[in-house]
Design a protein around this motif. Structure first.
Motif, mmCIF file in Angstrom:
data_model
loop_
_atom_site.group_PDB
_atom_site.id
_atom_site.type_symbol
_atom_site.label_atom_id
_atom_site.label_comp_id
_atom_site.label_asym_id
_atom_site.label_seq_id
_atom_site.Cartn_x
_atom_site.Cartn_y
_atom_site.Cartn_z
ATOM 1 N N VAL A 277 -3.615 2.855 -0.680
ATOM 2 C CA VAL A 277 -3.442 3.964 0.250
ATOM 3 C C VAL A 277 -2.587 5.022 -0.442
ATOM 4 N N CYS A 278 -3.246 6.011 -1.023
ATOM 5 C CA CYS A 278 -2.552 7.018 -1.848
ATOM 6 C C CYS A 278 -2.222 8.242 -1.005
ATOM 7 N N GLN A 284 3.067 6.952 6.778
ATOM 8 C CA GLN A 284 1.629 6.861 7.029
ATOM 9 C C GLN A 284 1.007 5.693 6.266
ATOM 10 N N VAL A 285 1.444 5.474 5.032
ATOM 11 C CA VAL A 285 0.946 4.337 4.253
ATOM 12 C C VAL A 285 1.241 3.032 4.979
ATOM 13 N N ALA A 286 2.455 2.911 5.497
ATOM 14 C CA ALA A 286 2.866 1.669 6.156
ATOM 15 C C ALA A 286 2.043 1.380 7.408
ATOM 16 N N MET A 294 -4.299 -4.316 7.912
ATOM 17 C CA MET A 294 -4.204 -5.024 6.644
ATOM 18 C C MET A 294 -2.835 -5.694 6.520
ATOM 19 N N HIS A 295 -2.798 -6.754 5.735
ATOM 20 C CA HIS A 295 -1.540 -7.476 5.563
ATOM 21 C C HIS A 295 -0.547 -6.670 4.735
ATOM 22 N N GLN A 296 -1.058 -5.863 3.801
ATOM 23 C CA GLN A 296 -0.212 -5.091 2.895
ATOM 24 C C GLN A 296 -0.911 -3.780 2.541
ATOM 25 N N SER A 297 -0.116 -2.802 2.135
ATOM 26 C CA SER A 297 -0.645 -1.604 1.485
ATOM 27 C C SER A 297 0.357 -1.217 0.404
ATOM 28 N N GLY A 324 9.370 -1.822 6.801
ATOM 29 C CA GLY A 324 10.159 -2.597 7.747
ATOM 30 C C GLY A 324 9.913 -2.170 9.181
ATOM 31 N N ALA A 325 9.627 -0.887 9.397
ATOM 32 C CA ALA A 325 9.390 -0.378 10.741
ATOM 33 C C ALA A 325 8.148 -0.985 11.387
ATOM 34 N N VAL A 326 7.192 -1.461 10.578
ATOM 35 C CA VAL A 326 5.983 -2.078 11.129
ATOM 36 C C VAL A 326 5.967 -3.593 10.892
ATOM 37 N N GLY A 327 7.081 -4.130 10.381
ATOM 38 C CA GLY A 327 7.184 -5.573 10.182
ATOM 39 C C GLY A 327 6.405 -6.104 9.004
#
Length: 548
Positions: A277-278, A284-286, A294-297, A324-327
């Motif tokens: 996610v560029c 926004q990426v998070a 998705m589990h990660q970006s 951290g804001a989205v866990g």
């Protein structure tokens, strides 16, 4: 702001999907394999699945938890495998589906997971869908791409990331969209057939035991429905795309795709999605890593930051806060197949190498997962590839104005024999073919075989760091706080059991004194000197310290 992440350690033993209920991906170290350049098993000069299988013990010995393989699918060959013509097959250059299944089984026996690359934003122009769309504008396949009627000018001002307009003509005069090379037509995700087919692709590979997917251009897929002009022309920015590309990237509908893909992965225990996610805005990426997406970006801040305390501290803080804001855990990246090697980015030569060593200790200390690009553990610099040998479309579409990415994709040096051990003996018994990209004449000095015998090598540093990370609960998980004083960056990592490790990085030009009563776990240089209550940390170096 301190950010707490769940602790999760990965077993180095063979595993089954039921062997652990911990989310392995939260703190995993994932090794990125550029398949074409990793190891050639049949002597044809091209890395393949057989070569990778033979080198799996190396990855286990190194101490990583998983490997991510760049695209292995049949391809038109226009963009390093990212122009795919069949998503549920293996390019014959690399082997076949049985070879990939054998790779997954061998990796599993060594305690390694396999993550595949999937490319949902575009296909190859050789894909059967696009060929059918070219043949018949009224075909169902035509609605799976972005076509516009014949006209003198392109439908809008969108630009290709590889240079030039993002629209090309078909033989009958229509325009079609390609945000990358013309051989990579963008898919129209507003057509339900596109989503349905990709869901079949996910299940096809998950049924074969893979542990997840790295998702290419995960911020793309949907485009502005009215194909309106972008408010600004494309130009590479430091951290990613922003409002100037508002019509081509980060459309709100894309998040529904990841919710559906997440539900599919939830049917397969211990699988994951990590998105490319560029975007310039890390918040926004998070959002792509919210609990139902998705589990990660990836966080690319450290990959794109200059060597400075301010830049690195901001890159760490903003990532910890945003994710951290989205866990979600942060997925840290220092190198990949799209960016110049970090030794070169950080200044080249001894200075660049020293900084790359220090940056490795920083990344591997931080809470979250860490992605290591093949060859970075050897301290490879950006290779100089002659123009006549370059294959990257960025170089060719820019008329040579942009160097392209070939220099970070040169084959891996395994030993100091002729050909640096990249190719095995040809199946015919003849001498192996020349590698697909030329190997620099001095590449043998970086060879795995040499570095394993050198207690001060970059490879030895990575191996020691990975072993300590696996053993120490404060490394790679827990809570982290960031502090800067002048040219010194300190990240304090606290585990759930209260144990603490500090990673101190001296990014200045001179030696600095670091006060400590603790133990030196690992330093990026042998020139660290200890005196009563402090250590002398040289320029461009890092150290891991316990707090006793």
């Amino acid at each position: 702001m301190a950010t707490r992440l769940a602790t999760a350690r990965t077993s180095r033993q063979a595993f089954t999907p039921e062997a652990t209920t911990d989310p392995w991906w939260r703190s995993a170290v994932v090794y990125q394999v550029y398949l074409r350049s990793f190891a050639d098993g049949n002597g044809d000069g091209i890395g393949d699945l057989a070569g990778l299988r033979a080198r799996l013990p190396y990855l286990s010995w190194l101490g990583v938890d998983a490997l991510w393989i760049n695209p292995h699918y049949p391809s038109g060959g226009a963009d390093g495998g990212y122009d795919i013509s069949d998503y549920r097959a293996v390019d014959p250059d690399y082997g076949d589906v049985a070879d990939l299944e054998a790779l997954v089984a061998d990796a599993r026996a060594l305690g390694l997971r396999v993550v595949l690359d999937v490319v949902p934003n575009h296909t190859s122009d050789q894909h059967p869908w696009f060929q059918a769309a070219l043949a018949d504008p009224e075909s169902p396949e035509a609605s799976r791409y972005h076509f516009a009627p014949a006209s003198e000018q392109p439908p809008n001002n969108w630009q290709s990331l590889f240079g030039g307009p993002a629209w090309s003509r078909t033989p009958d005069g229509r325009w079609y969209l390609h945000l990358f090379a013309p051989e990579q037509p963008d898919l129209n995700w507003r057509d339900p057939a596109v989503a349905a087919d990709f869901e079949q692709t996910l299940r096809f590979w998950l049924d074969r035991g893979v542990s997840g997917f790295r998702v290419d251009v995960a911020y793309g897929l949907f485009k502005d429905a009215g194909l309106r002009d972008n408010p600004g022309a494309y130009s590479p920015t430091l951290f990613g795309h922003g409002p100037e590309q508002a019509m081509t990237w980060n459309q709100p509908e894309v998040h529904d795709v990841w919710r559906r893909w997440r539900s599919i992965c939830d049917e397969y225990p211990e699988t994951m999605l990590v998105g490319e996610v560029c975007l310039a805005d890390l918040e926004q990426v998070a959002l792509y890593s919210r609990p139902d997406e998705m589990h990660q970006s990836f966080s690319f801040r450290l990959l794109k930051s200059p060597w400075s305390t301010e830049a690195f501290a901001d890159g760490v803080r903003t990532a910890l806060d945003a994710f951290g804001a989205v866990g979600a855990p942060v997925s840290w990246v220092l190198g990949n197949h799209d960016k110049d090697r970090q030794v070169t980015r950080f200044g080249g030569g001894e200075v660049g190498t020293a900084r790359a060593r220090a940056a490795a200790l920083l990344m591997l200390a931080l809470p979250g997962s860490a992605y290591v690009y093949a060859g970075d553990e050897l301290g490879l610099p950006q290779a100089v590839v002659p123009d006549e040998a370059k294959q990257d479309p960025i170089f060719h579409r820019s008329g040579g104005a942009r160097a392209g990415r070939d220099g970070c994709r040169v084959p891996m040096p395994w030993n100091d024999t002729a050909g640096v051990g990249f190719s095995g003996e040809a199946l015919s018994g003849e001498r192996a073919a020349e590698p697909w990209l030329p190997v620099p004449a001095d590449w043998d000095r970086f060879a795995v075989s040499r570095q394993t015998r050198d207690g001060g090598s970059m490879l030895t540093l990575y191996r020691r760091a990975l072993a300590l990370r696996d053993a120490h609960p404060a490394l790679g998980s827990g809570e982290a706080t960031v502090d800067t004083r002048g040219d010194v960056l300190t990240v304090r990592c606290t585990a759930a059991d209260g144990s603490v490790v500090r990673c101190v990085v001296n990014m200045g030009a001179g030696t600095t004194l670091v006060r400590t009563r603790g133990t030196v776990l690992l330093a990026s240089t042998t020139r660290v000197r200890r005196s009563a209550g402090s250590i002398a940390l040289p320029a461009d170096s890092a150290v891991w310290l316990t707090e006793d």
